[in-house]
Design an enzyme around this catalytic site. Structure first.
Site, short mmCIF file in Angstrom:
data_model
loop_
_atom_site.label_atom_id
_atom_site.label_comp_id
_atom_site.label_asym_id
_atom_site.label_seq_id
_atom_site.Cartn_x
_atom_site.Cartn_y
_atom_site.Cartn_z
N GLY A 46 0.85 -1.18 0.00
CA GLY A 46 0.00 0.00 0.00
C GLY A 46 0.88 1.22 0.00
O GLY A 46 2.08 1.14 0.28
N GLN A 51 3.09 10.04 1.27
CA GLN A 51 4.43 9.44 1.27
C GLN A 51 5.27 9.85 0.06
O GLN A 51 6.45 9.54 -0.01
CB GLN A 51 4.32 7.91 1.32
N CYS A 96 6.95 -0.01 6.71
CA CYS A 96 6.40 1.17 6.04
C CYS A 96 7.44 1.69 5.06
O CYS A 96 8.62 1.73 5.39
CB CYS A 96 6.08 2.23 7.09
N LEU A 97 7.01 2.08 3.87
CA LEU A 97 7.96 2.60 2.86
C LEU A 97 8.69 3.84 3.37
O LEU A 97 9.80 4.11 2.94
CB LEU A 97 7.22 2.93 1.56
N HIS A 138 -3.26 1.08 8.53
CA HIS A 138 -1.93 1.69 8.43
C HIS A 138 -1.95 2.85 7.43
O HIS A 138 -1.47 3.95 7.73
CB HIS A 138 -0.90 0.63 8.00
N GLU A 139 -2.51 2.61 6.26
CA GLU A 139 -2.55 3.66 5.23
C GLU A 139 -3.43 4.82 5.68
O GLU A 139 -3.11 5.99 5.45
CB GLU A 139 -3.03 3.11 3.89
N HIS A 142 -1.69 7.26 7.84
CA HIS A 142 -0.86 8.24 7.14
C HIS A 142 -1.63 9.53 6.87
O HIS A 142 -1.08 10.62 6.92
CB HIS A 142 -0.38 7.69 5.79
ZN ZN Z 1 3.32 3.47 5.81
#
Ligand code: ZN
Length: 173
Positions: A46, A51, A96-97, A138-139, A142
């Site tokens: 995701g 991000q 997480c990215l 999680h997304e 953000h």
């Molecule tokens: Zn993340």
């Protein structure tokens, strides 16, 4: 279409306030395509627009995880709302990215129901369990400026800061 650079914590852009989408414009569609490319380039399940430094209230989830076919495009969640979460929760390591190479245990509900607009502008609801619920929550975090470091104590937070700080210095060198 382009692979965009990922904003890595502690970059303050990850805490920006997000903007709700009022109309699916060409700009939003381009952002969506760029997020698709960026998510796949980084093997993410995701990705949220914030991000890549864009405060649009949108995140994407990998199609198979979101219940579509592997051949489909990732599912866009625009202006998402969490409608329900289960009382039952579980703690699992999460990545997480924006925290490359970092995994922290995060306690989350095992199931969640989300309403959002798709990239076609149509409203839809999805209920997920396990990894899908975790990914949706999680997304969605953000978009409210909540990050993995908010789930850890001050010592671990310092450790993560040193680790990611070092990576930034290395890549800048
Ligand atoms: Zn993340």
């Amino acid at each position: 279409m382009a692979v965009l650079p990922i904003v890595v914590w502690p970059d303050p852009r990850l805490r920006q306030e997000t903007r709700r989408v009022t109309e699916i414009t060409d700009e939003i569609r381009t952002l969506y395509r760029d997020l698709v490319d960026t998510m796949y380039a980084h093997n993410g399940l995701g990705i949220a627009a914030i991000q890549v430094g864009d405060p649009t209230a949108m995140f994407l989830v990998e199609p198979e995880l979101a219940g579509a076919s592997a051949k489909d495009d990732p599912v866009a969640f625009i202006n998402p709302e969490i409608l329900w979460t289960s009382e039952e929760s579980e703690k699992t390591d999460e990545g997480c990215l924006s925290f490359p190479g970092i995994y922290v245990p995060v306690e989350r509900p095992v199931a969640a129901r989300v309403r959002a607009l798709g990239i076609d502008g149509e409203s839809f609801e999805i209920e997920g369990e396990g990894l899908l619920a975790r990914c949706l929550l999680h997304e969605n975090d953000h978009l409210t400026g909540k990050l993995l470091v908010d789930f850890v104590g001050p010592l671990k937070r310092q450790m993560i800061k040193r680790k990611l700080g070092k990576q930034t210095e290395t890549s800048a060198a």
